[in-house]
Write a protein that holds these residues in place. Sequence first.
Motif, PDB file in Angstrom:
ATOM      1  N   GLU A 197     -13.482  17.014  76.041  1.00  0.00           N
ATOM      2  CA  GLU A 197     -12.658  15.805  76.005  1.00  0.00           C
ATOM      3  C   GLU A 197     -11.571  15.916  77.072  1.00  0.00           C
ATOM      4  O   GLU A 197     -10.790  16.861  77.071  1.00  0.00           O
ATOM      5  CB  GLU A 197     -12.012  15.643  74.629  1.00  0.00           C
ATOM      6  N   LEU A 198     -11.529  14.945  77.985  1.00  0.00           N
ATOM      7  CA  LEU A 198     -10.508  14.918  79.030  1.00  0.00           C
ATOM      8  C   LEU A 198      -9.563  13.750  78.813  1.00  0.00           C
ATOM      9  O   LEU A 198      -9.986  12.672  78.361  1.00  0.00           O
ATOM     10  CB  LEU A 198     -11.162  14.792  80.410  1.00  0.00           C
ATOM     11  N   ASP A 199      -8.282  13.947  79.141  1.00  0.00           N
ATOM     12  CA  ASP A 199      -7.367  12.811  79.094  1.00  0.00           C
ATOM     13  C   ASP A 199      -7.585  11.940  80.327  1.00  0.00           C
ATOM     14  O   ASP A 199      -8.356  12.282  81.241  1.00  0.00           O
ATOM     15  CB  ASP A 199      -5.916  13.276  78.965  1.00  0.00           C
ATOM     16  N   ASP A 243      -7.448  25.796  71.006  1.00  0.00           N
ATOM     17  CA  ASP A 243      -6.581  24.674  70.648  1.00  0.00           C
ATOM     18  C   ASP A 243      -6.976  23.385  71.359  1.00  0.00           C
ATOM     19  O   ASP A 243      -7.064  22.324  70.727  1.00  0.00           O
ATOM     20  CB  ASP A 243      -5.120  25.010  70.961  1.00  0.00           C
ATOM     21  N   ARG A 244      -7.228  23.464  72.669  1.00  0.00           N
ATOM     22  CA  ARG A 244      -7.578  22.268  73.431  1.00  0.00           C
ATOM     23  C   ARG A 244      -9.071  21.983  73.421  1.00  0.00           C
ATOM     24  O   ARG A 244      -9.522  20.980  73.975  1.00  0.00           O
ATOM     25  CB  ARG A 244      -7.093  22.408  74.878  1.00  0.00           C
ATOM     26  N   ARG A 245      -9.865  22.868  72.808  1.00  0.00           N
ATOM     27  CA  ARG A 245     -11.300  22.678  72.634  1.00  0.00           C
ATOM     28  C   ARG A 245     -12.030  22.505  73.961  1.00  0.00           C
ATOM     29  O   ARG A 245     -12.925  21.685  74.107  1.00  0.00           O
ATOM     30  CB  ARG A 245     -11.592  21.503  71.695  1.00  0.00           C
ATOM     31  N   ARG A 246     -11.638  23.328  74.909  1.00  0.00           N
ATOM     32  CA  ARG A 246     -12.280  23.340  76.217  1.00  0.00           C
ATOM     33  C   ARG A 246     -13.215  24.541  76.313  1.00  0.00           C
ATOM     34  O   ARG A 246     -13.474  25.241  75.342  1.00  0.00           O
ATOM     35  CB  ARG A 246     -11.205  23.394  77.314  1.00  0.00           C
ATOM     36  N   ALA A 249      -3.176  32.260  76.680  1.00  0.00           N
ATOM     37  CA  ALA A 249      -3.726  31.155  77.457  1.00  0.00           C
ATOM     38  C   ALA A 249      -5.166  30.851  77.055  1.00  0.00           C
ATOM     39  O   ALA A 249      -5.579  29.685  76.993  1.00  0.00           O
ATOM     40  CB  ALA A 249      -3.648  31.478  78.948  1.00  0.00           C
ATOM     41  N   LEU A 250      -5.945  31.890  76.781  1.00  0.00           N
ATOM     42  CA  LEU A 250      -7.334  31.677  76.370  1.00  0.00           C
ATOM     43  C   LEU A 250      -7.407  30.947  75.039  1.00  0.00           C
ATOM     44  O   LEU A 250      -8.223  30.033  74.863  1.00  0.00           O
ATOM     45  CB  LEU A 250      -8.064  33.017  76.286  1.00  0.00           C
ATOM     46  N   GLN A 251      -6.573  31.337  74.095  1.00  0.00           N
ATOM     47  CA  GLN A 251      -6.555  30.644  72.803  1.00  0.00           C
ATOM     48  C   GLN A 251      -6.119  29.195  72.964  1.00  0.00           C
ATOM     49  O   GLN A 251      -6.703  28.285  72.364  1.00  0.00           O
ATOM     50  CB  GLN A 251      -5.615  31.363  71.837  1.00  0.00           C
ATOM     51  N   GLU A 252      -5.092  28.985  73.774  1.00  0.00           N
ATOM     52  CA  GLU A 252      -4.579  27.625  73.951  1.00  0.00           C
ATOM     53  C   GLU A 252      -5.633  26.720  74.569  1.00  0.00           C
ATOM     54  O   GLU A 252      -5.816  25.576  74.140  1.00  0.00           O
ATOM     55  CB  GLU A 252      -3.314  27.663  74.809  1.00  0.00           C
ATOM     56  N   ASP A 277      -5.426  34.811  67.057  1.00  0.00           N
ATOM     57  CA  ASP A 277      -5.444  34.017  65.830  1.00  0.00           C
ATOM     58  C   ASP A 277      -6.904  33.910  65.401  1.00  0.00           C
ATOM     59  O   ASP A 277      -7.627  32.982  65.776  1.00  0.00           O
ATOM     60  CB  ASP A 277      -4.843  32.635  66.075  1.00  0.00           C
ATOM     61  N   LEU A 278      -7.357  34.882  64.616  1.00  0.00           N
ATOM     62  CA  LEU A 278      -8.769  34.974  64.263  1.00  0.00           C
ATOM     63  C   LEU A 278      -9.226  33.783  63.437  1.00  0.00           C
ATOM     64  O   LEU A 278     -10.328  33.253  63.651  1.00  0.00           O
ATOM     65  CB  LEU A 278      -9.039  36.276  63.510  1.00  0.00           C
ATOM     66  N   ASP A 279      -8.420  33.339  62.506  1.00  0.00           N
ATOM     67  CA  ASP A 279      -8.824  32.209  61.665  1.00  0.00           C
ATOM     68  C   ASP A 279      -9.050  30.951  62.500  1.00  0.00           C
ATOM     69  O   ASP A 279      -9.995  30.188  62.261  1.00  0.00           O
ATOM     70  CB  ASP A 279      -7.771  31.941  60.592  1.00  0.00           C
ATOM     71  N   ALA A 280      -8.165  30.715  63.479  1.00  0.00           N
ATOM     72  CA  ALA A 280      -8.325  29.538  64.335  1.00  0.00           C
ATOM     73  C   ALA A 280      -9.603  29.632  65.163  1.00  0.00           C
ATOM     74  O   ALA A 280     -10.322  28.643  65.334  1.00  0.00           O
ATOM     75  CB  ALA A 280      -7.111  29.383  65.243  1.00  0.00           C
ATOM     76  N   TYR A 281      -9.910  30.835  65.674  1.00  0.00           N
ATOM     77  CA  TYR A 281     -11.144  31.021  66.438  1.00  0.00           C
ATOM     78  C   TYR A 281     -12.366  30.771  65.563  1.00  0.00           C
ATOM     79  O   TYR A 281     -13.292  30.045  65.960  1.00  0.00           O
ATOM     80  CB  TYR A 281     -11.195  32.426  67.021  1.00  0.00           C
ATOM     81  N   LEU A 282     -12.393  31.359  64.375  1.00  0.00           N
ATOM     82  CA  LEU A 282     -13.550  31.184  63.501  1.00  0.00           C
ATOM     83  C   LEU A 282     -13.723  29.720  63.112  1.00  0.00           C
ATOM     84  O   LEU A 282     -14.852  29.215  63.033  1.00  0.00           O
ATOM     85  CB  LEU A 282     -13.399  32.059  62.261  1.00  0.00           C
TER      86      LEU A 282
END
Length: 276
Positions: A259-261, A70-73, A63-66, A12-17
């Motif tokens: 950010e950690l829960d 997505d999780r900003r880790r 998994a890498l994208q997630e 998902d290139l747009d999400a990465y950028l």
Amino acid sequence: MSEFPFSGDKLDLDAYLGRIGLGRAGGPDPGTLRMIHRAHLAAFPFENLEILLGRPVLLDIKALQEKLVDRRRGGYCFEHNLLLAAVLERLGFAVWGLAARVSRDDGGVAPVTHMALGVHAGGQDWLCDVGFGGDGLLDPLPLRPAGPVPQDGRSFAVETRRHGVRVLRTLRPEGWSDLYAIGPERRLPVDYAVMNHYTSTHAGSPFVSRLLVQRTEEGVRRSLVGRALKVTRSDGSREQRDVGGGELREVLRSQFLIELDDADAETLVRVCSVVT
């Protein structure tokens, strides 16, 4: 071989950028390569938290994208550079995997467990590496004997040695020292799966025995190794202090954008009190 060996077609290139703060990317040229390399480093921290939290390090593109997007880790070399390889594939760059032997301070021989990338742009090959942590490159470096090349207060060079091995070097106050030695063979994701298993599980791996968190951006490099928080600026100034368990979660948030829960924060504090 697939046109997209690093699964750039599934990205998902747009999400990465968006994650790295770029609205769009240009064509497969050196300027675009440098822009993405810097933006990736500033946005994503280097970290081994999943290992300390008892979870596997997954390397498939989903998994890498997630995790990173997505999780900003963040992650370590395989996660960062496999994600970057997919991005560069999607943008039309010629990209291939490299494997390296990290130099040890004690002079011993380490296994080949580091991932970097070779990228062709602007008529030449470049060394790209967004996964080495605090001592690594800020910008791509020509993948040929070159140097010293200044980068934000530091100098790097590539030196060719026997059997086609190329060594990334950096200039420290005491003189030039090796960072890692790159073998001549081109690598594929399946090779990194084997290296990742050793790095994330073996008792001899430094990633299973202590907290390692780093973030690199223009002008400043931050690292948290065990309890020691260090902030180094390109003007040579440096700050260092110990981080207590009660402030670990806030330091990860404010210094490294992690950010950690509640559950993960509590587990990490407990584990770090034992392993660091």
